[in-house]
Structure formats: C-alpha cells, structure tokens
Design a protein around this motif. Structure first.
Motif, PDB file in Angstrom:
ATOM      1  N   GLY A   1     -10.900  62.401  -0.076  1.00  0.00           N
ATOM      2  CA  GLY A   1     -11.008  61.787  -2.039  1.00  0.00           C
ATOM      3  C   GLY A   1     -11.089  63.193  -2.621  1.00  0.00           C
ATOM      4  O   GLY A   1     -10.737  62.778  -4.079  1.00  0.00           O
TER       5      GLY A   1
ATOM      6  N   LYS B   1     -10.109  55.274  -4.040  1.00  0.00           N
ATOM      7  CA  LYS B   1     -11.052  55.204  -4.348  1.00  0.00           C
ATOM      8  C   LYS B   1     -12.411  54.780  -3.727  1.00  0.00           C
ATOM      9  O   LYS B   1     -13.245  55.770  -4.101  1.00  0.00           O
ATOM     10  CB  LYS B   1     -11.104  53.463  -5.291  1.00  0.00           C
ATOM     11  CG  LYS B   1     -12.681  53.774  -5.699  1.00  0.00           C
ATOM     12  CD  LYS B   1     -12.541  52.836  -7.142  1.00  0.00           C
ATOM     13  CE  LYS B   1     -13.679  52.739  -8.115  1.00  0.00           C
ATOM     14  NZ  LYS B   1     -15.151  52.845  -7.324  1.00  0.00           N
ATOM     15  N   ARG B   2     -12.082  54.256  -1.962  1.00  0.00           N
ATOM     16  CA  ARG B   2     -13.563  54.324  -1.112  1.00  0.00           C
ATOM     17  C   ARG B   2     -12.913  55.870  -0.810  1.00  0.00           C
ATOM     18  O   ARG B   2     -14.892  56.797  -0.538  1.00  0.00           O
ATOM     19  CB  ARG B   2     -13.328  53.656  -0.112  1.00  0.00           C
ATOM     20  CG  ARG B   2     -14.206  53.788   1.357  1.00  0.00           C
ATOM     21  CD  ARG B   2     -13.476  53.106   2.209  1.00  0.00           C
ATOM     22  NE  ARG B   2     -12.260  53.426   2.645  1.00  0.00           N
ATOM     23  CZ  ARG B   2     -11.729  54.056   3.489  1.00  0.00           C
ATOM     24  NH1 ARG B   2     -12.293  54.808   4.419  1.00  0.00           N
ATOM     25  NH2 ARG B   2     -10.576  54.087   3.547  1.00  0.00           N
TER      26      ARG B   2
ATOM     27  N   MET C   1      -7.837  50.879  -3.379  1.00  0.00           N
ATOM     28  CA  MET C   1      -9.344  51.105  -3.055  1.00  0.00           C
ATOM     29  C   MET C   1      -9.188  52.261  -1.876  1.00  0.00           C
ATOM     30  O   MET C   1     -10.349  52.462  -2.433  1.00  0.00           O
ATOM     31  CB  MET C   1      -9.111  49.685  -2.459  1.00  0.00           C
ATOM     32  CG  MET C   1      -9.247  48.003  -3.828  1.00  0.00           C
ATOM     33  SD  MET C   1     -10.586  48.569  -5.084  1.00  0.00           S
ATOM     34  CE  MET C   1     -12.132  48.156  -4.661  1.00  0.00           C
ATOM     35  N   ASN C   2      -8.575  52.140  -1.430  1.00  0.00           N
ATOM     36  CA  ASN C   2      -8.940  52.505   0.034  1.00  0.00           C
ATOM     37  C   ASN C   2      -9.072  54.589  -0.664  1.00  0.00           C
ATOM     38  O   ASN C   2      -9.951  55.430  -0.361  1.00  0.00           O
ATOM     39  CB  ASN C   2      -7.592  53.242   1.180  1.00  0.00           C
ATOM     40  CG  ASN C   2      -7.634  51.865   1.304  1.00  0.00           C
ATOM     41  OD1 ASN C   2      -8.443  50.605   1.617  1.00  0.00           O
ATOM     42  ND2 ASN C   2      -6.744  51.454   1.943  1.00  0.00           N
TER      43      ASN C   2
ATOM     44  N   ASP D   1     -15.772  57.453  -3.652  1.00  0.00           N
ATOM     45  CA  ASP D   1     -17.013  57.695  -3.657  1.00  0.00           C
ATOM     46  C   ASP D   1     -17.581  59.034  -2.807  1.00  0.00           C
ATOM     47  O   ASP D   1     -18.726  58.512  -3.227  1.00  0.00           O
ATOM     48  CB  ASP D   1     -16.676  56.240  -3.669  1.00  0.00           C
ATOM     49  CG  ASP D   1     -16.478  55.341  -4.631  1.00  0.00           C
ATOM     50  OD1 ASP D   1     -16.501  56.420  -5.912  1.00  0.00           O
ATOM     51  OD2 ASP D   1     -16.171  54.873  -4.970  1.00  0.00           O
ATOM     52  N   LEU D   2     -16.765  58.869  -1.584  1.00  0.00           N
ATOM     53  CA  LEU D   2     -17.720  58.670  -0.097  1.00  0.00           C
ATOM     54  C   LEU D   2     -17.661  60.118  -0.138  1.00  0.00           C
ATOM     55  O   LEU D   2     -18.845  60.617   0.017  1.00  0.00           O
ATOM     56  CB  LEU D   2     -17.667  58.796   1.126  1.00  0.00           C
ATOM     57  CG  LEU D   2     -17.289  57.448   1.822  1.00  0.00           C
ATOM     58  CD1 LEU D   2     -16.394  56.981   2.996  1.00  0.00           C
ATOM     59  CD2 LEU D   2     -18.104  56.638   1.748  1.00  0.00           C
TER      60      LEU D   2
END
Length: 122
Positions: free
Chosen positions: A89, A79-80, A76-77, A83-84
C-alpha cells in the motif's frame, strides 16, 4: 456492432479476438466462453445471430467479473492495502514499483519523468 458488458466490440474480427476488448477477458476466458456457448473459433462477430450474442452476454454476466465491477474491485483492494499501511500500500501511495523491482535505475514508467537534482554535476 455488438454491445457486450457495456463495450462495443468490433464486428469484423473473430469472436475470440473481439471478446478480448472487454476489460477482464483475455485469451483463455474468451476461448472458454465461445466453447461454452458453442461458437466455432473461425466465426466472426458480424456472423453471430442475436441469440448467440445474448448467450455470450448472459455467460459473461453469470460467470465473470468484468469492466466496472472488476475495476472497482481492484481499486478497493489497492485502497484496502493503503489504509492498512501495508508495504504494498505504501508503494502504491508513493507511486513506486510494488512487486520488488529495483528503483536505483529503471522504474521510469512508475516514477515518471526524471527529476533533476541540484548540485549533482561535478
């Protein structure tokens, strides 16, 4: 065979070593857990009583994030970050090294097998 946090830990190894088979528990955490429960360092898993195994299981459940929860949290970290649109990322998305390593040479683990470039040889 003792089952802790959904993992079958080996029976013939010392408890500190066997706990490291659980994702999210390393040397430091394993030593802290055995010390908190009061198990001597030289004790092996097959010498543990059911009560001691239960104590270890409860301690891990109460105080540490391990296995599925930890993997989900890390995913999730990442993916965050993706997405940002953060730099880290983007590096994850492209499958390149994330922590500033050079990519001109090396980085083969992250980039995969070398790809041939047409017209390079001359």
């Amino acid at each position: 065979m003792a089952r802790i946090a959904g993992v079958n830990i080996p029976t013939n190894k010392r408890v500190v070593i066997a706990l490291q088979y659980i994702h999210g528990i390393g040397k430091q955490k394993a030593a802290a857990i055995t010390e908190k429960v009061g198990i001597p360092a030289e004790r092996r898993v097959n010498q543990l009583t059911d009560a001691e195994v239960l104590q270890i299981r409860e301690t891990i459940d109460r105080e540490h994030m391990v296995e599925g929860d930890l993997r989900r949290d890390v995913a999730m970290n990442i993916k965050r970050l993706m997405d940002l649109g953060a730099y880290r990322g983007l590096r994850h998305r492209r499958g390149l090294p994330v922590r500033g390593q050079r990519t001109h040479t090396n980085a083969r683990t992250r980039k995969g097998k070398p790809k041939a470039i047409a017209g390079k040889k001359k």
